[in-house]
Design an enzyme around this catalytic site. Structure first.
Site, PDB file in Angstrom:
ATOM      1  N   LYS A  12      28.666  20.365  40.017  1.00 53.40           N
ATOM      2  CA  LYS A  12      27.918  19.171  40.423  1.00 53.40           C
ATOM      3  C   LYS A  12      28.557  17.886  39.908  1.00 53.40           C
ATOM      4  O   LYS A  12      28.660  16.904  40.644  1.00 53.40           O
ATOM      5  CB  LYS A  12      26.465  19.263  39.964  1.00 53.40           C
ATOM      6  CG  LYS A  12      25.656  20.278  40.761  1.00 53.40           C
ATOM      7  CD  LYS A  12      24.205  20.221  40.433  1.00 53.40           C
ATOM      8  CE  LYS A  12      23.412  21.355  41.026  1.00 53.40           C
ATOM      9  NZ  LYS A  12      23.667  21.729  42.397  1.00 53.40           N
ATOM     10  N   THR A  34      21.730  19.213  49.291  1.00 59.58           N
ATOM     11  CA  THR A  34      20.726  20.014  48.608  1.00 59.58           C
ATOM     12  C   THR A  34      20.235  19.274  47.370  1.00 59.58           C
ATOM     13  O   THR A  34      20.977  18.491  46.764  1.00 59.58           O
ATOM     14  CB  THR A  34      21.282  21.397  48.233  1.00 59.58           C
ATOM     15  OG1 THR A  34      22.486  21.231  47.494  1.00 59.58           O
ATOM     16  CG2 THR A  34      21.546  22.237  49.475  1.00 59.58           C
ATOM     17  N   THR A  36      19.356  18.807  43.826  1.00 56.12           N
ATOM     18  CA  THR A  36      19.932  18.156  42.655  1.00 56.12           C
ATOM     19  C   THR A  36      21.266  17.488  42.973  1.00 56.12           C
ATOM     20  O   THR A  36      21.527  16.380  42.500  1.00 56.12           O
ATOM     21  CB  THR A  36      20.116  19.179  41.510  1.00 56.12           C
ATOM     22  OG1 THR A  36      18.873  19.840  41.279  1.00 56.12           O
ATOM     23  CG2 THR A  36      20.563  18.498  40.237  1.00 56.12           C
ATOM     24  N   THR A  37      22.072  18.116  43.789  1.00 63.07           N
ATOM     25  CA  THR A  37      23.368  17.523  44.148  1.00 63.07           C
ATOM     26  C   THR A  37      23.157  16.188  44.842  1.00 63.07           C
ATOM     27  O   THR A  37      23.784  15.183  44.479  1.00 63.07           O
ATOM     28  CB  THR A  37      24.180  18.470  45.048  1.00 63.07           C
ATOM     29  OG1 THR A  37      24.331  19.735  44.392  1.00 63.07           O
ATOM     30  CG2 THR A  37      25.548  17.901  45.369  1.00 63.07           C
ATOM     31  N   ASP A  60      20.058  25.504  50.901  1.00 65.23           N
ATOM     32  CA  ASP A  60      21.222  26.030  51.633  1.00 65.23           C
ATOM     33  C   ASP A  60      20.819  26.395  53.059  1.00 65.23           C
ATOM     34  O   ASP A  60      21.558  26.157  54.009  1.00 65.23           O
ATOM     35  CB  ASP A  60      21.805  27.264  50.939  1.00 65.23           C
ATOM     36  CG  ASP A  60      22.462  26.953  49.602  1.00 65.23           C
ATOM     37  OD1 ASP A  60      22.872  25.790  49.397  1.00 65.23           O
ATOM     38  OD2 ASP A  60      22.560  27.873  48.769  1.00 65.23           O
TER      39      ASP A  60
END
Length: 139
Positions: A12, A34, A36-37, A60
């Protein structure tokens, strides 16, 4: 172009650094990612990124569904190949859909740099011709 970003936990920060470095290019496109990213990249760069669920909670699959519906033009998915993940099946499905729908995908920073330069030069504009979109927004 619609660009999706996702990364394994150990990648990340690399994704954040990559997006900081190429913020100028990425800012000219619509982005999603997605959980947290997307949040980490958005906070570090100021880029507007539509955030989905975290990968393990279905993010995903959300990205995969948009690929299947031709709503993603480029996937940046920084993977950690040395660690087995509980959702490897979802990730394999995501990569398979990229192959089925001819979506350029980068799973490491070297390929991501090649694709981002191609994007900047207009080498991926063929996607707009082959797959015209009525809107550039990801929701």
């Amino acid at each position: 172009m619609n660009i999706a970003v996702t990364a394994h936990d150990s990648k990340k920060e690399l994704m954040v650094q990559f997006c900081i470095a190429y913020c100028g290019v990425l800012s000219r496109h619509t982005m999603c990612g997605t959980g947290t990213t997307a949040k980490m990249v958005s906070e570090a760069t100021g880029l507007e990124i539509v955030g989905f669920l975290s990968g393990r909670q279905g993010g995903d699959q959300q990205v995969a569904s948009r690929i299947a519906c031709n709503e993603i033009d480029l996937l940046l998915f920084f993977r950690d190949p040395l660690t087995v993940k509980p959702n490897d099946i979802d990730e394999a499905q995501l990569l398979r859909l990229c192959d089925v729908h001819n979506i350029p995908v980068a799973t490491n920073i070297a390929t991501a740099e090649a694709l981002i330069h191609a994007l900047e030069r207009g080498d991926l504009d063929w996607r707009n011709i082959v797959n015209p979109k009525t809107t550039g927004n990801i929701r």
